[in-house]
Write a protein that holds these residues in place. Structure first.
Motif, mmCIF file in Angstrom:
data_model
loop_
_atom_site.group_PDB
_atom_site.id
_atom_site.type_symbol
_atom_site.label_atom_id
_atom_site.label_comp_id
_atom_site.label_asym_id
_atom_site.label_seq_id
_atom_site.Cartn_x
_atom_site.Cartn_y
_atom_site.Cartn_z
ATOM 1 N N LYS A 189 3.518 0.746 -13.296
ATOM 2 C CA LYS A 189 2.825 2.032 -13.334
ATOM 3 C C LYS A 189 2.866 2.645 -14.725
ATOM 4 O O LYS A 189 1.924 3.298 -15.167
ATOM 5 C CB LYS A 189 3.447 2.988 -12.315
ATOM 6 N N ASP A 190 3.985 2.470 -15.388
ATOM 7 C CA ASP A 190 4.153 2.957 -16.756
ATOM 8 C C ASP A 190 4.601 1.789 -17.620
ATOM 9 O O ASP A 190 5.005 0.744 -17.109
ATOM 10 C CB ASP A 190 5.184 4.084 -16.806
ATOM 11 N N ARG A 239 2.242 -0.890 -9.593
ATOM 12 C CA ARG A 239 0.962 -0.357 -9.156
ATOM 13 C C ARG A 239 0.138 -1.537 -8.653
ATOM 14 O O ARG A 239 -0.172 -2.457 -9.397
ATOM 15 C CB ARG A 239 0.260 0.346 -10.322
ATOM 16 N N GLU A 247 -2.955 -2.960 -7.912
ATOM 17 C CA GLU A 247 -4.393 -2.851 -8.101
ATOM 18 C C GLU A 247 -4.991 -4.254 -8.074
ATOM 19 O O GLU A 247 -4.711 -5.028 -7.177
ATOM 20 C CB GLU A 247 -4.679 -2.115 -9.405
ATOM 21 N N GLU A 297 8.267 0.882 -11.598
ATOM 22 C CA GLU A 297 7.533 0.877 -10.342
ATOM 23 C C GLU A 297 6.231 0.100 -10.520
ATOM 24 O O GLU A 297 5.640 0.092 -11.598
ATOM 25 C CB GLU A 297 7.221 2.302 -9.888
ATOM 26 N N THR A 304 -0.866 -6.839 -9.775
ATOM 27 C CA THR A 304 0.280 -5.942 -9.754
ATOM 28 C C THR A 304 0.729 -5.642 -11.178
ATOM 29 O O THR A 304 1.061 -6.544 -11.943
ATOM 30 C CB THR A 304 1.434 -6.559 -8.956
ATOM 31 N N SER A 328 -2.188 1.923 -1.633
ATOM 32 C CA SER A 328 -2.859 0.660 -1.960
ATOM 33 C C SER A 328 -3.043 -0.138 -0.679
ATOM 34 O O SER A 328 -2.391 0.126 0.343
ATOM 35 C CB SER A 328 -2.033 -0.167 -2.956
#
Length: 463
Positions: free
Chosen positions: A452-453, A444, A446, A442, A449, A53
């Motif tokens: 991730k899961d 991600r 993009e 965690e 924020t 990122s």
């Protein structure tokens, strides 16, 4: 927004791609320490992709080169500022436009707000912010109802059941945004589900597709994106037509736009910006806040005591929400710890200077907010979730200077804070939140924020 701190929902493409599209490039060398291009055509793009990122790339860049560093996006040099002191020094005279709004509209192909007319831009910005404030004030009971419905659902779960935060809180955010922005049509879950599907298609592609040019290379993905955008625009135009001149019922965000001196196209565009950005910011602020509370029993119990002291057994009101100081600290610390929006950007419209470095005209300047939000020189124990840090005037001032609080805060974030306050004031008084053992969450990085899961918690009722 403050000259040096514009809150923006961002990713490398929204920060860089849109500006490159809107403005001519500057080939003047900056003389600022940093990376040389890895490839002549793409600059350091592959380095950014390799790090995962733009935020993670900037962490490494500033760790290596210091608080003022440069890199290359394509054939264009870019400057990044990674400390509070450097951000304070940066001066840009463009006060009329919002960087997020400009970039997002350019990526959506909207040009009616990008014509350079300062007076019109200021007027439109005031209408937009006033519309959000008015909508919150007049529809606060609806937010309470939506929060009550979700918490009531959670109360009905067995205490051992794992509850997925992302799935549930994205639903809360989208119901809140659509019903407050567009009115009673979105009381129908079918409309919300259709909105969610189109929102996901649009929001993912305005970043991902521009990063590697893959959107233009895939006719299937491009058609999916264009169809989703076209359907969303048609819905907004239909809602505007239905509500034009309507006087009965609860006023919605779009009603304030219709009452202002805006064209039909402008009403549609501003509604699109609010529902796209407002949904994601609201959802992720709520997700991270509940996640952090579930991991900190002490913080959770302190918030519970404040809620009982200020609210007793009564539901929160807009007036009482302003008295929930510790709740505000929890949300501030959530934004800081999660790095909710890790990047912002500004085009250098006139030659400027930061430290001993000259920044040429038309240079893209990135504000590495995610780096600053966890800078040990600015925050004590920066990786620890500690809402008490915001009892200090210095921490509150730093947060305001970064554009995350105070009168200049982004209107979408102000909306998100209100929804999150209603949620927490309802949830924490009724239920205790617990993390799932051995769960690793965690981030991600993009547009906003995001975990991730999906993040899971368990709940048990308070006595």
């Amino acid at each position: 927004m403050l000259d040096f701190a514009i809150f923006a929902v961002t990713f490398v493409i929204i920060l860089v791609g849109a500006v490159l599209y809107l403005y001519p490039s500057s080939r003047q060398a900056s003389g600022i320490p940093g990376l040389t291009p890895t490839e002549e055509k793409d600059g350091n793009l592959q380095d950014i992709v390799n790090r995962g990122s733009l935020h993670e790339f900037l962490v490494g860049l500033h760790d290596r080169f210091g608080p003022v560093a440069s890199f290359w996006f394509g054939r264009r040099p870019v400057v990044s500022l990674g400390s509070l002191e450097m951000l304070q020094q940066h001066i840009n005279p463009n006060r009329a436009t919002d960087s997020f709004e400009t970039m997002l509209k350019s990526l959506l192909g909207y040009q009616s707000g990008l014509d350079g007319n300062v007076t019109d831009a200021l007027m439109r910005k005031k209408v937009y912010e006033s519309a959000i404030n008015s909508t919150l004030e007049k529809n606060f009971p609806l937010l309470l109802k939506l929060a009550e419905e979700l918490v009531g659902k959670w109360q009905s779960f067995p205490e051992s059941q794992h509850t997925p935060l992302c799935a549930h809180l994205l639903g809360l955010a989208m119901k809140s945004v659509t019903q407050l922005a567009l009115g009673k049509r979105f009381q129908d879950d079918t409309e919300v589900i259709r909105f969610r599907k189109n929102h996901e298609a649009i929001w993912s592609e305005i970043g991902r597709g521009y990063l590697d040019g893959s959107l233009e290379k895939s006719s299937t993905r491009k058609k999916h994106f264009e169809d989703a955008l076209s359907e969303m625009e048609a819905v907004l135009k239909s809602v505007a037509k239905e509500r034009k001149g309507q006087s009965s019922g609860s006023p919605a965000f779009i009603d304030s736009l219709l009452q202002a001196n805006l064209t039909e196209r402008q009403v549609m565009e501003d509604s699109m910006v609010f529902i796209l950005a407002g949904s994601v910011i609201t959802a992720n602020l709520c997700i991270w806040a509940v996640h952090f509370l579930s991991a900190s029993e002490d913080v959770q119990e302190k918030l519970h005591r404040e809620l009982k002291d200020v609210l007793g057994n009564e539901p929160v009101s807009l007036k009482k929400a302003l008295q929930l100081n510790y709740c505000r600290q929890v949300l501030n610390e959530t934004v800081r710890t999660a790095k909710l929006t890790p990047i912002a950007a500004r085009l250098q419209e006139v030659e400027g200077k930061v430290d001993q470095h000259v920044i040429p005209k038309e240079m893209l300047v990135i504000y590495a907010l995610g780096v600053v939000l966890q800078d040990a020189d600015t925050w004590t124990l920066p990786y620890r979730f500690n809402p008490d840090r915001f009892k200090e005037d210095g921490a509150r001032k730093n947060f305001s200077l970064l554009g995350f609080s105070g009168n200049q805060v982004c209107p979408e974030l102000r909306f998100a804070y209100t929804v999150a306050t209603v949620l927490l004031s309802t949830l924490v008084r009724r239920l205790r939140l617990h993390q799932i053992e051995n769960q690793v969450v965690e981030a991600r990085y993009e547009l906003v924020t995001t975990p991730k899961d999906d993040t899971w918690i368990t709940l048990n009722r308070r006595n």
